[in-house]
Design a protein around this motif. Structure first.
Motif, short mmCIF file in Angstrom:
data_model
loop_
_atom_site.label_atom_id
_atom_site.label_comp_id
_atom_site.label_asym_id
_atom_site.label_seq_id
_atom_site.Cartn_x
_atom_site.Cartn_y
_atom_site.Cartn_z
N ASN A 165 -27.59 52.95 -93.15
CA ASN A 165 -28.26 51.85 -92.47
C ASN A 165 -29.33 51.29 -93.41
O ASN A 165 -30.35 51.94 -93.67
N ASP A 216 -31.41 48.84 -93.13
CA ASP A 216 -32.54 48.15 -92.51
C ASP A 216 -32.61 46.70 -92.96
O ASP A 216 -33.64 46.21 -93.43
N ALA A 245 -29.44 41.18 -89.86
CA ALA A 245 -28.26 40.33 -90.03
C ALA A 245 -28.47 38.94 -89.44
O ALA A 245 -27.65 38.05 -89.65
N GLY A 280 -27.42 46.89 -88.47
CA GLY A 280 -27.95 47.37 -89.74
C GLY A 280 -29.46 47.51 -89.80
O GLY A 280 -30.03 47.61 -90.89
N LYS A 281 -30.14 47.55 -88.63
CA LYS A 281 -31.59 47.73 -88.64
C LYS A 281 -31.94 49.15 -88.21
O LYS A 281 -31.13 49.86 -87.61
N VAL A 298 -21.32 50.69 -95.41
CA VAL A 298 -22.39 49.89 -94.81
C VAL A 298 -21.75 48.83 -93.93
O VAL A 298 -20.66 48.33 -94.22
N ILE A 342 -23.57 45.73 -91.35
CA ILE A 342 -24.85 45.30 -90.78
C ILE A 342 -24.71 44.46 -89.53
O ILE A 342 -25.72 44.12 -88.90
N ALA A 390 -28.02 43.81 -98.27
CA ALA A 390 -27.46 45.12 -97.95
C ALA A 390 -26.66 45.69 -99.12
O ALA A 390 -26.79 46.87 -99.47
#
Length: 421
Positions: free
Chosen positions: A151, A153, A156, A165-166, A198, A200, A213
């Motif tokens: 993740n 952070d 998006a 993805g946060k 990954v 997001i 990302a």
């Protein structure tokens, strides 16, 4: 050119009038275009042709076997998030070696099935999960190739319910803990870290969050290799948006160029997991007007499709274009309508104060951009049977999921002995 267009005054799916399908299968129904599915996949395959990349269709977007098979015939892999989706991917002709199993809550039974099938990779999202996978792999005498979903952070800038993805999202391991969890996983029997994953979010219309990302992932790759991990794959997820209304999603060629600029010199095989961008605008929902209802302040078009058939407007406040199947006269006046379904919920609404040509009972309407997260998220709420799915190919069409009857729904229930007369 869209696969859904007016010809001789009637909307067609490729070369088939939607009215002809409605006459045979009834309404409502989903309709997909083979030509659109193939064109959308080919756009990805062509854009990434010069890179060491696999296009793995995100099955959750639309899991009909015919849709999966259409992509399998083109060489696609699959991204799955449940044991059921894995079985669908295999049944649809995706080789096990092209399947990636993602998801935050895999059971040991699902892990066992994935390892027994010999899939390409399992994306894990926590230490407890990889410890469970280790136990299953040891019991089978195999080694599980894994990626940790990291993740990063990164915001998006999409709808809150499809952002992943946060830090506050449930998905993946925190970027700052990635080095630690890879070290822990590498010590477990039956586990081989081979990749970083990954993802997001979905319906992204800007490349900047992707770039942020992917650059974080590339930096992490160098750190992990310095730590002695043999990372040879990068799973970059999906998320490219489509046009529902006035969105301007990035061109896939620009996306591919951005990916190459970041990953081209890393010596990794890339996995891409598009879903919505492959099927979203390859499908529509066709419905029939039941009634026109004049309220005190609103005029309602009540159609025979409902939130149980297409939940996106209710769940995400999502916009879907709505057009009559019979082409309106050029310059025809429009009126504001609330387009609603028959389910006993105020949220059963497809559009509010939508400008449409004059509607009439029994008229067919098409709800656009419904190929992704449409039929696959449908339910039988209000004991409304699941509706048909139809696939068009040129001037032919086939029912790829028949309408379920009320009798079939009732047959699934069981009344205990003490309630029987």
């Amino acid at each position: 050119m869209s696969a859904f267009a007016y010809r001789n005054g009637v909307m067609h799916a490729e070369s088939v009038p939607l009215s002809a399908i409605a006459a045979e299968v009834g309404t409502p129904f989903y309709c997909y275009s083979t030509a659109a599915l193939e064109a959308h996949y080919s756009a990805y395959a062509g854009a990434f042709a010069g890179q060491d990349a696999d296009v793995c269709y995100a099955v959750k977007a639309n899991s009909n076997l015919a849709v999966i098979r259409a992509f399998a015939r083109l060489g696609a892999g699959a991204d799955v998030v449940s044991g059921g989706e894995m079985r669908r991917a295999l049944a649809g002709g995706i080789p096990a070696g092209k399947i990636i199993f993602s998801g935050v809550g895999k059971t040991r039974e699902e892990m066992r099935a994935a390892l027994e099938a010999g899939i390409h990779q399992i994306n894990v999202e926590s230490i407890p999960e990889v410890e469970a996978l280790s136990e299953v792999a040891v019991s089978l005498g195999v080694t599980a190739p894994i990626a940790f979903r990291v993740n990063p952070d990164v915001d998006a800038k999409t709808h809150a319910k499809i952002a992943t993805g946060k830090k506050e999202n449930k998905f993946g391991v925190d970027y700052d803990h990635a080095r630690e969890v890879y070290a822990q996983a590498a010590k477990l029997p039956g586990i081989k870290p081979v990749a970083i994953a990954v993802h997001i979010g979905s319906q992204l219309t800007d490349l900047a969050p992707f770039r942020a990302a992917y650059e974080r992932v590339a930096a992490l790759l160098h750190v992990l290799r310095e730590d002695g991990h043999d990372i040879t794959r990068l799973d970059l997820g999906g998320g490219l948006g489509i046009v529902y209304k006035h969105e301007a999603p990035p061109d896939i060629a620009d996306y591919a160029a951005m990916v190459k600029s970041i990953t081209g010199n890393l010596g990794c095989r890339i996995s891409l997991e598009p879903g919505r961008s492959l099927v979203g605008n390859a499908g529509i929902l066709v419905s029939r007007v039941i009634y026109l209802k004049q309220g005190l302040h609103r005029r309602f078009v009540i159609i025979d499709a409902a939130m149980n058939d297409l939940i996106r407007p209710t769940l995400y406040e999502a916009y879907h274009g709505i057009v009559p199947v019979t082409e309106p006269a050029k310059g025809a006046a429009t009126e504001p309508y609330d387009v609603v379904g028959p389910v006993c919920e105020s949220g059963d609404t497809f559009a509010l104060q939508r400008a449409l040509p004059a509607m009439a009972p029994d008229e067919l309407v098409a709800i656009l951009s419904a190929g992704a997260y449409g039929a696959v998220m449908s339910s039988t709420y209000n004991t409304r049977p699941l509706i048909p799915e139809v696939l068009v190919n040129g001037d032919r069409f086939s029912v790829i999921r028949p309408r379920v009857s009320v009798e079939e729904l009732l047959a699934l229930d069981r009344v205990p002995d003490w309630l029987k007369d």
